[in-house]
Design an enzyme around this catalytic site. Structure first.
Site, mmCIF file in Angstrom:
data_model
loop_
_atom_site.group_PDB
_atom_site.id
_atom_site.type_symbol
_atom_site.label_atom_id
_atom_site.label_comp_id
_atom_site.label_asym_id
_atom_site.label_seq_id
_atom_site.Cartn_x
_atom_site.Cartn_y
_atom_site.Cartn_z
ATOM 1 N N ALA A 1 -1.987 4.393 -11.698
ATOM 2 C CA ALA A 1 -1.814 4.579 -13.382
ATOM 3 C C ALA A 1 -3.167 4.043 -14.007
ATOM 4 C CB ALA A 1 -0.563 3.313 -13.743
ATOM 5 N N CYS B 1 2.122 9.230 -11.142
ATOM 6 C CA CYS B 1 1.635 7.896 -11.304
ATOM 7 C C CYS B 1 2.349 6.657 -10.982
ATOM 8 C CB CYS B 1 0.629 7.652 -12.625
ATOM 9 S SG CYS B 1 -0.323 8.714 -13.306
ATOM 10 N N CYS B 2 2.164 5.762 -10.053
ATOM 11 C CA CYS B 2 2.464 4.526 -9.984
ATOM 12 C C CYS B 2 1.511 3.482 -9.903
ATOM 13 C CB CYS B 2 3.578 4.326 -8.898
ATOM 14 S SG CYS B 2 2.547 4.388 -6.995
ATOM 15 N N LYS B 3 1.661 2.533 -9.685
ATOM 16 C CA LYS B 3 0.667 1.260 -9.615
ATOM 17 C C LYS B 3 -0.837 1.622 -8.905
ATOM 18 C CE LYS B 3 -0.238 -3.504 -8.604
ATOM 19 N NZ LYS B 3 0.230 -4.861 -7.962
ATOM 20 N N THR C 1 4.730 6.837 -5.518
ATOM 21 C CA THR C 1 4.172 8.105 -5.628
ATOM 22 C C THR C 1 4.577 8.797 -4.782
ATOM 23 O OG1 THR C 1 2.682 7.345 -7.417
ATOM 24 C CG2 THR C 1 2.329 9.684 -6.427
#
Length: 962
Positions: free
Chosen positions: A389, A879-881, A887
């Site tokens: 992200a 997106c993720c962290k 993801t």
């Protein structure tokens, strides 16, 4: 019997450098002939008649693949298949693939070792889950104290523990390549090499060829698996063209290949190649952007210095602003210097979030590609960009992210003291836009003016007309840019800030001549209100109108003169440059003979007969135009720079820190966008409908977010929302590459960027004329976010999810606007065919209902948004962290859903295909390269909070740093 692999290396696709392999291959070994971007070798495996250690013992088998290098004769563990349970005749869905760079030759030996896997968790799995449910219920009310690192995790036994050796076999690569049916049947031998314990079939595979054989005997999953996602295929024609290889190699690096074969609903085989690439754009785009920011900021600092003499109050503010701005420029220069040291880098691992020197670089940016070859449909490519992200991790999230910080900053500016003049964000943005137009148009007008003189010297009527047309178009744009009321009010503001100016009233921040949105329609213009910048008796309000109007008058003089010259020469009257009268040249006599006006240089007697009098008559008029334009530019630049001074001065250093944060987040988001655009363009060059949509409408870019609305991830989501929204300021331009440098070039300033994508000549020729001529191509970014982890459970039960709801609702509106634009601008013949193939209206209605519904972890939102994006030929970004764990679950789910809905994957194999991709596919390799561990960073307690289809298979998760 339990054994350990002798001389094992870390499992994965790690190998000798290509240069060493090539040197060895040229001297001693026979290379495998393949195209440069195709895997060197791919094969599938199946065992028959395996002998179990004990009667009635069910086998859970997997095959370990090892490579015996011919030079060193050392054994390197390479990969393994999935585990097939409960059969002595396992057919493995996971194949073996060697990427183009791997040093493998016909003399290379491949060792296949078959193991019976002991499931240590089978007997305790039910008890463990019951125990976890009890713990979960007890901890629910205290769950805000729970952290991933403190929770119990499901540990996988080491790869050489918990499995029994059944047998092994080996073969030479050359034997497989030269076999008649491209099939080898090998006997599996016990550890002492004597007893036969079954056979193993090695089947050479090639994408594009249909594999023979029935699928009835494969072990299946439970019935009734379901997931709602529909996607559109992309024809990859021309993707393997050798002429395109330099272009791809400039952007993509370090590929990982995985191979699968899955049965279709009519019991035939389809073949899937999963690919994952790093990209050089991870570092190239940030470096381009930072260089651009440094130039822009240095130019702004110089413009502040060029404001001239100011009253002591404003001069002290300017000095303070310049000190901070110069310090910020030094910061950017230091970051750029550090990035310049990252030679050869194309990847930022997730564990480097806290590294200040890498904060502009996107986290874990990769291209995830699935290439499908089925028995009926033609080959198809499906791309997803995966990236962490976009967020300013180094600056932290204690006070929130950009969305909150910008709103707070704006409120503080509105309530600032009387020492500043308040301009709204819209007016500040307008000032930057006009300054950008000045920088762009002034050199263009000068160039076209010189071109007009050159045409006059050559006495070429046609060239003279064309030059005048271009000069007229750019000059009219230049004049139009200064009709805005903001310039007039800014000139008055700057006048009052000069030394010796006596004000009748102190400036008030609440009412400004810059903007008053609450005025009724039809009221007097803002310049008549003197609450913020009072009228001064010595200030001539009409002077500015006269100055910028002189530019238009000068142009009219030039047009009229060209018409006269063409008439005298026997040309056609009317140059087409704009409206002018016959008396205009006479009316311009005063302006061309002003005091101090330089006279044209005397004509060279040796060239007079070539130039005639055209050049001599046009030269003073062109000179006047340039002088008038210079006067306008000087006044406008100073006044608008004074507007920007107010924004900077009212809240130092917070304003600059917000600018830095926004630049960081935008840089990460832009790298993902550019990668997606380049790959979408490359894979769709042979699709005329796509190319028409590209220049007539633009492309939708759909970001799928999986962040929670809890704790720090709220700030990440706020950063991400602003960064993605800022991508709307980006346009693309496609040009023909003049060298072997295919990396994109960025121009513009913070309010408007142009990304120049360079294509090889043969690819460029496939484009329509509009794109070849340099038409700007626009993108429409949208973000849909659905939190899926245990922290989202806490937010839904004890916290607040309004941020996620508002983001999804706002972006649904943007997506709907794009769909309306698409239906309005696309030609009827293309639109009718599109509407026949796609129920876009129904999908939008379904998405709207889900966005409005108050449903926990409603992942249908991101499924439907992805479906609409693919149907609109858009760019998909997930997106993720850290783009590593959540993801991976999302991307693999999307791939399997595409196989089921578009390529008839057998419904009983949906879960097994999902497990194959998550256990042995590219995404577990992504985890390995990020944290040096083949474990998704989940634990059993966390996964109980995940939606069903986002849970990894047993044994693939555990405690790990993310």
């Amino acid at each position: 019997m339990e054994i350990k692999e002798e001389k094992t290396a870390e499992e994965g696709q790690h190998f000798l450098p290509t240069a060493q392999a090539n040197d060895l291959g040229e001297l001693q070994f026979t290379s495998i002939q393949k195209s440069e971007n195709e895997p060197k070798l791919e094969f599938s495996l199946a065992c028959k008649d395996l002998v179990a250690p004990a009667r009635d013992c069910k086998l859970n088998t997997l095959v370990q693949i090892s490579v015996i290098h011919p030079a060193e004769q050392s054994v390197t563990r390479y990969s393994s298949t999935e585990t097939v349970e409960g059969t002595r005749n396992p057919l493995f869905l996971t194949g073996v693939t060697f990427p183009p760079e791997y040093p493998i030759y016909e003399e290379t030996n491949i060792k296949l070792t078959v193991y019976d896997v002991k499931d240590k968790f089978h007997d305790t799995k039910i008890k463990w889950r019951r125990r976890m449910r009890k713990i979960w219920n007890l901890l629910k009310i205290y769950s805000s104290m729970v952290r991933t690192s403190a929770l119990p995790e499901n540990k996988e036994p080491r790869s050489d523990v918990g499995r029994s050796f059944l047998g092994c076999a080996s073969f030479k690569v050359g034997d497989l390549l030269k076999s008649k049916e491209q099939l080898l049947t090998l006997s599996l031998r016990s550890s002492d090499g004597g007893k036969a314990v079954g056979t193993i079939d090695v089947n050479l595979l090639k994408m594009g060829e249909i594999e023979d054989g029935e699928t009835d005997h494969i072990t299946t999953d439970a019935q009734g698996q379901k997931s709602a996602l529909a996607c559109e295929s992309i024809a990859p024609e021309g993707a393997n063209d050798k002429d395109n290889l330099p272009f791809l190699n400039a952007v993509l690096k370090n590929p990982v290949y995985k191979l699968y074969r899955f049965p279709t609903s009519d019991n035939k085989w389809m073949r899937i190649r999963e690919q994952m690439y790093e990209t050089t754009l991870s570092f190239h785009i940030p470096k381009e952007l930072i260089s651009l920011h440094i130039k822009e900021d240095l130019r702004r600092n110089q413009e502040l210095k060029d404001l001239g003499e100011l009253a002591p109050h404003w001069d002290n503010l300017r000095k303070n602003v310049l000190a901070h701005c110069e310090q910020m420029v030094n910061t950017y220069q230091d970051i750029l210097a550090e990035l310049g040291k990252q030679t050869g880098s194309s990847f930022r691992p997730s564990c480097s979030k806290g590294e200040k020197t890498l904060e502009f670089v996107p986290i874990n940016l990769h291209l995830q590609r699935m290439h499908v070859h089925g028995p009926q449909l033609k080959d198809a490519l499906y791309d997803v960009i995966t990236v962490g992200a976009p967020a300013a991790h180094c600056q932290g999230f204690k006070n929130g992210g950009l969305r909150k910080l910008l709103n707070r900053f704006e409120m503080e500016r509105r309530n600032t003291g009387y020492q500043f003049i308040y301009y709204s964000p819209e007016n500040t943005a307008k000032a930057k836009e006009v300054l950008g137009n000045i920088d762009q148009l002034q050199p263009l007008i000068s160039t076209h003016a010189d071109g007009l003189l050159n045409s006059a010297s050559q006495h070429s009527p046609d060239s003279l007309k064309n030059s005048l047309k271009m000069l007229s178009e750019k000059t009219e744009l230049f004049v139009h840019a200064f009709k805005d009321q903001l310039v007039r009010s800014a000139l008055l503001a700057l006048y009052t800030a000069r030394p010796g100016c006596v004000l009748k009233k102190s400036p008030s921040p609440k009412n400004t001549v810059a903007e008053d949105k609450d005025k009724p329609e039809g009221s007097l213009p803002p310049i008549q209100r003197q609450d913020s910048i009072p009228h001064h008796s010595d200030y001539d309000e009409e002077e500015w109108d006269r100055v910028w109007a002189n530019v238009g008058k000068s142009l009219n003089c030039i047009i009229a003169m060209v018409d006269r010259l063409l008439e005298k020469d026997g040309g056609i009257s009317g140059s087409g440059g704009g409206g002018s009268s016959e008396s205009a040249p006479n009316d311009c006599s005063d302006s061309t003979a002003k005091e101090g006006e330089p006279n044209p240089p005397p004509a060279d007697p040796t060239t007079t007969h070539q130039r005639g009098d055209w050049y001599e008559q046009l030269y003073p008029l062109i000179l006047t135009l340039k002088d008038c334009m210079g006067d306008v530019v000087n006044r406008a630049k100073q006044s608008l720079t004074f507007v920007l001074l107010q924004e900077l001065a009212c809240s130092l250093p917070q304003c600059l820190m917000l600018t830095l944060r926004r630049d960081v987040v935008f840089s990460q988001a832009l790298a993902g966008l550019v990668c997606g655009f380049v790959m979408k363009l490359h894979s769709s060059l042979n699709d005329p409908d796509f190319l028409q949509q590209l220049h007539m409408v633009g492309l939708v870019v759909q970001f799928e977010g999986l962040l929670s609305t809890y704790s720090e991830e709220i700030g990440m989501l706020e950063d991400m929302a602003v960064g993605i929204s800022d991508l709307g300021k980006v346009a693309f331009k496609i040009t023909e590459a003049k060298s072997n440098d295919f990396l994109p070039v960025i121009t513009g300033r913070r309010e408007h960027y142009v990304i120049e994508v360079k294509l090889p000549a043969r690819m460029f020729e496939l484009l329509p004329p509009e794109i070849k001529e340099g038409k700007l191509l626009h993108v429409y970014p949208v973000l849909f976010n659905v939190g899926i982890n245990e922290q989202q459970t806490l937010a839904e039960r004890f916290g607040d999810v309004s941020l996620q709801e508002s983001i999804n609702q706002e972006n649904f509106g943007l997506l709907k606007e794009y769909c309306q634009l698409f239906t309005e601008k696309m030609p009827p013949e293309c639109l009718s065919h599109f509407q026949e193939q796609n129920d876009l209206k129904g999908l939008l209605e379904n998405l709207y209902q889900n966005v409005q519904a108050k449903k926990r972890k409603n992942v249908e939102i991101v499924w439907l948004a992805a479906t609409i994006c693919r149907k609109l030929h858009g760019i998909r970004i997930t997106c993720c962290k850290s783009a590593k764990d959540r993801t991976s679950m999302s991307v693999t789910l999307e791939q399997c859903a595409i196989l089921r809905d578009e390529h008839q994957l057998h419904k009983d194999f949906f879960i097994r295909a999902l497990d194959c991709m998550r256990r042995e596919g590219c995404r577990i390799e992504n985890v390995l390269k990020n944290i040096k561990c083949r474990k998704y960073a989940f634990n059993m307690l966390q996964l109980m909070a995940f939606p069903k289809y986002y849970r990894p298979p047993e044994g693939t998760y555990g405690k790990a740093d993310s």
